[in-house]
Scaffold this active site. Sequence first.
Site, PDB file in Angstrom:
ATOM      1  N   TRP A 225      34.686 -69.866   0.936  1.00  0.00           N
ATOM      2  CA  TRP A 225      36.166 -70.979   1.543  1.00  0.00           C
ATOM      3  C   TRP A 225      36.513 -71.451  -0.028  1.00  0.00           C
ATOM      4  O   TRP A 225      35.969 -72.786  -0.469  1.00  0.00           O
ATOM      5  CB  TRP A 225      35.908 -71.965   1.800  1.00  0.00           C
ATOM      6  CG  TRP A 225      35.356 -71.789   3.539  1.00  0.00           C
ATOM      7  CD1 TRP A 225      35.925 -70.669   4.195  1.00  0.00           C
ATOM      8  CD2 TRP A 225      34.578 -72.548   4.153  1.00  0.00           C
ATOM      9  NE1 TRP A 225      35.365 -70.968   4.904  1.00  0.00           N
ATOM     10  CE2 TRP A 225      34.754 -71.448   5.444  1.00  0.00           C
ATOM     11  CE3 TRP A 225      33.306 -73.298   4.031  1.00  0.00           C
ATOM     12  CZ2 TRP A 225      33.635 -72.053   6.188  1.00  0.00           C
ATOM     13  CZ3 TRP A 225      32.840 -73.942   5.230  1.00  0.00           C
ATOM     14  CH2 TRP A 225      32.501 -73.622   6.624  1.00  0.00           C
TER      15      TRP A 225
ATOM     16  N   HIS B 237      42.998 -65.539   0.980  1.00  0.00           N
ATOM     17  CA  HIS B 237      43.492 -67.316   1.364  1.00  0.00           C
ATOM     18  C   HIS B 237      42.251 -68.067  -0.005  1.00  0.00           C
ATOM     19  O   HIS B 237      41.837 -67.141  -1.284  1.00  0.00           O
ATOM     20  CB  HIS B 237      42.701 -66.669   2.618  1.00  0.00           C
ATOM     21  CG  HIS B 237      40.953 -67.023   2.660  1.00  0.00           C
ATOM     22  ND1 HIS B 237      40.916 -65.470   3.233  1.00  0.00           N
ATOM     23  CD2 HIS B 237      39.801 -67.103   2.378  1.00  0.00           C
ATOM     24  CE1 HIS B 237      39.433 -64.455   3.030  1.00  0.00           C
ATOM     25  NE2 HIS B 237      39.046 -66.293   2.942  1.00  0.00           N
TER      26      HIS B 237
ATOM     27  N   ARG C  64      33.012 -56.121  -4.960  1.00  0.00           N
ATOM     28  CA  ARG C  64      33.778 -56.074  -3.660  1.00  0.00           C
ATOM     29  C   ARG C  64      34.584 -56.829  -3.116  1.00  0.00           C
ATOM     30  O   ARG C  64      34.593 -58.347  -3.416  1.00  0.00           O
ATOM     31  CB  ARG C  64      32.015 -56.229  -2.201  1.00  0.00           C
ATOM     32  CG  ARG C  64      31.784 -55.603  -1.023  1.00  0.00           C
ATOM     33  CD  ARG C  64      32.134 -57.396  -0.592  1.00  0.00           C
ATOM     34  NE  ARG C  64      32.351 -56.963   1.580  1.00  0.00           N
ATOM     35  CZ  ARG C  64      33.089 -58.874   1.762  1.00  0.00           C
ATOM     36  NH1 ARG C  64      33.587 -59.015   1.265  1.00  0.00           N
ATOM     37  NH2 ARG C  64      33.031 -57.976   3.572  1.00  0.00           N
TER      38      ARG C  64
ATOM     39  N   ASP D 282      36.886 -58.628   0.194  1.00  0.00           N
ATOM     40  CA  ASP D 282      37.087 -59.408   1.412  1.00  0.00           C
ATOM     41  C   ASP D 282      38.204 -59.314   1.667  1.00  0.00           C
ATOM     42  O   ASP D 282      39.390 -58.881   1.220  1.00  0.00           O
ATOM     43  CB  ASP D 282      36.888 -60.752   0.962  1.00  0.00           C
ATOM     44  CG  ASP D 282      36.607 -62.094   1.697  1.00  0.00           C
ATOM     45  OD1 ASP D 282      35.546 -61.016   3.359  1.00  0.00           O
ATOM     46  OD2 ASP D 282      36.751 -62.561   2.379  1.00  0.00           O
TER      47      ASP D 282
ATOM     48  N   LYS E  63      42.287 -55.192   4.524  1.00  0.00           N
ATOM     49  CA  LYS E  63      43.404 -55.399   5.692  1.00  0.00           C
ATOM     50  C   LYS E  63      44.591 -56.172   5.982  1.00  0.00           C
ATOM     51  O   LYS E  63      45.124 -56.454   6.574  1.00  0.00           O
ATOM     52  CB  LYS E  63      42.672 -55.020   7.040  1.00  0.00           C
ATOM     53  CG  LYS E  63      42.204 -55.746   7.521  1.00  0.00           C
ATOM     54  CD  LYS E  63      41.210 -55.650   9.103  1.00  0.00           C
ATOM     55  CE  LYS E  63      40.790 -57.175   9.790  1.00  0.00           C
ATOM     56  NZ  LYS E  63      41.006 -55.857  11.913  1.00  0.00           N
TER      57      LYS E  63
ATOM     58  N   GLU F 128      35.920 -54.075   2.048  1.00  0.00           N
ATOM     59  CA  GLU F 128      36.314 -55.062   3.450  1.00  0.00           C
ATOM     60  C   GLU F 128      37.169 -54.701   4.782  1.00  0.00           C
ATOM     61  O   GLU F 128      37.487 -54.994   4.447  1.00  0.00           O
ATOM     62  CB  GLU F 128      35.596 -56.445   3.373  1.00  0.00           C
ATOM     63  CG  GLU F 128      35.467 -56.364   4.917  1.00  0.00           C
ATOM     64  CD  GLU F 128      35.120 -57.791   5.490  1.00  0.00           C
ATOM     65  OE1 GLU F 128      34.844 -58.485   6.551  1.00  0.00           O
ATOM     66  OE2 GLU F 128      36.191 -58.693   5.001  1.00  0.00           O
TER      67      GLU F 128
ATOM     68  N   GLY G 200      36.302 -50.150  13.461  1.00  0.00           N
ATOM     69  CA  GLY G 200      35.705 -48.903  13.536  1.00  0.00           C
ATOM     70  C   GLY G 200      36.342 -47.593  13.651  1.00  0.00           C
ATOM     71  O   GLY G 200      35.917 -46.129  13.645  1.00  0.00           O
TER      72      GLY G 200
ATOM     73  N   ARG H 210      22.096 -65.564   7.876  1.00  0.00           N
ATOM     74  CA  ARG H 210      21.896 -65.114   6.883  1.00  0.00           C
ATOM     75  C   ARG H 210      20.602 -66.495   6.516  1.00  0.00           C
ATOM     76  O   ARG H 210      20.758 -67.777   5.971  1.00  0.00           O
ATOM     77  CB  ARG H 210      23.350 -66.294   6.435  1.00  0.00           C
ATOM     78  CG  ARG H 210      24.947 -66.256   6.600  1.00  0.00           C
ATOM     79  CD  ARG H 210      25.760 -66.460   7.433  1.00  0.00           C
ATOM     80  NE  ARG H 210      27.213 -65.675   7.395  1.00  0.00           N
ATOM     81  CZ  ARG H 210      28.294 -66.376   6.905  1.00  0.00           C
ATOM     82  NH1 ARG H 210      28.506 -67.203   6.389  1.00  0.00           N
ATOM     83  NH2 ARG H 210      28.849 -65.080   6.737  1.00  0.00           N
TER      84      ARG H 210
END
Length: 499
Positions: free
Chosen positions: A104, A143, A225, A227, A230, A251, A255, A365
């Site tokens: 965020w 974002h 990496r 985030d 797509k 990412e 599937g 987490r």
Amino acid sequence: MMVAWWSLFLYGLQVAAPALAATPADWRSQSIYFLLTDRFARTDGSTTATCNTADRKYCGGTWQGIIDKLDYIQGMGFTAIWITPVTAQLPQTTAYGDAYHGYWQQDIYSLNENYGTADDLKALSSALHERGMYLMVDVVANHMGYDGAGSSVDYSVFKPFSSQDYFHPFCLIQNYEDQTQVEDCWLGDNTVSLPDLDTTKDVVKNEWYDWVGSLVSNYSIDGLRIDTVKHVQKDFWPGYNKAAGVYCIGEVLDGDPAYTCPYQNVMDGVLNYPIYYPLLNAFKSTSGSMDDLYNMINTVKSDCPDSTLLGTFVENHDNPRFASYTNDIALAKNVAAFIILNDGIPIIYAGQEQHYAGGNDPANREATWLSGYPTDSELYKLIASANAIRNYAISKDTGFVTYKNWPIYKDDTTIAMRKGTDGSQIVTILSNKGASGDSYTLSLSGAGYTAGQQLTEVIGCTTVTVGSDGNVPVPMAGGLPRVLYPTEKLAGSKICSSS
């Protein structure tokens, strides 16, 4: 004090310093330990500090804490770590808790002070490089984050994207089958909204390209990496990947290989979600389908541009932990062995080695420090052994990482696969019979070994001899994985105490 063979081997192998601007080819040889910075290790070294996942609050993990626990990570044979995003986050405690996870962001040019200082992050990079290890950092281009409804965002809090002009108009994604919605509408909800940057605009695109190159340079980062890949149009990514100048793995949470694999045409690699689902289903119970896993290995190998640059995993912070489905330690060992010995780059999520069992976010987490970081747990040792033979095979066989994993056998409860050049191949036999599985001998053909050749099973440190017909008699018991490698090739390796 008795020192395990895999510990001696691993510390001996990892001595070469990484090259600058690590390439995809460099990353093929790595093995990644993924951690949430806030949840892995504290600067004070506490193993008792409270961390209630349900609170969704900062728990105190830091970059310095990671530095202090690199022995623990390297002791499992990992050659790289992936840490969660480093950018400054929304400061409020929202109805969904704190932005402890890092997704965020509000100011991309400042660091999250909860994790430490710029010097701390640089020190982490240096500490890794001194050990011959790589640093991968998570980044978000899709974002920002806002505490409130999407219709009432104060865009001035975002840096440098400080006006509505930088963003898509507010709309929440309603239909994930509609790619236009997936890319142009917003993730999140009206409690914590995730304002969606309009990456089709040159001003946004150029800002991100400049930023990512600076981030990599300033902190000597070896890989990224990425985030929510797509949710950004595909033509944004080649320029971003190029500007980063290092290996990028995205990412793409889907599937279907027909959807996920094409993203490898716009960046170096993607997380292997096509394998994740059949892998989980094959081993989360004693009745899982080996057929689906066998078939998907072959589909990914043929349909993805390069399966050797994908990231293989079964746990992360977005999906329930494997042990939330079953507490059977034998099944957990098999799935971990698959991750490390499949094509591509293995990714183990912090806590997986301690059989953590958290379900959906936020339960998955957990604070790693609450385990006490034991190095004698069953999965810690299994992961260390599997990484050790993979690292050794890579050091001895230049073709190992580009040789595409070949499933050579399957039945209702077993899958076997080989990887590596003839004469130096690793053959892995996996079972979903579980810890109560019976004892029997599997006669395995297609392994590619020669009659009379002696093989070492490197998890249990036993030996078998290839039969006169070329078949390998593999003793199976207790549902445990078996990993075979030519005994003569182990000379001098310390693996299974080979001299």
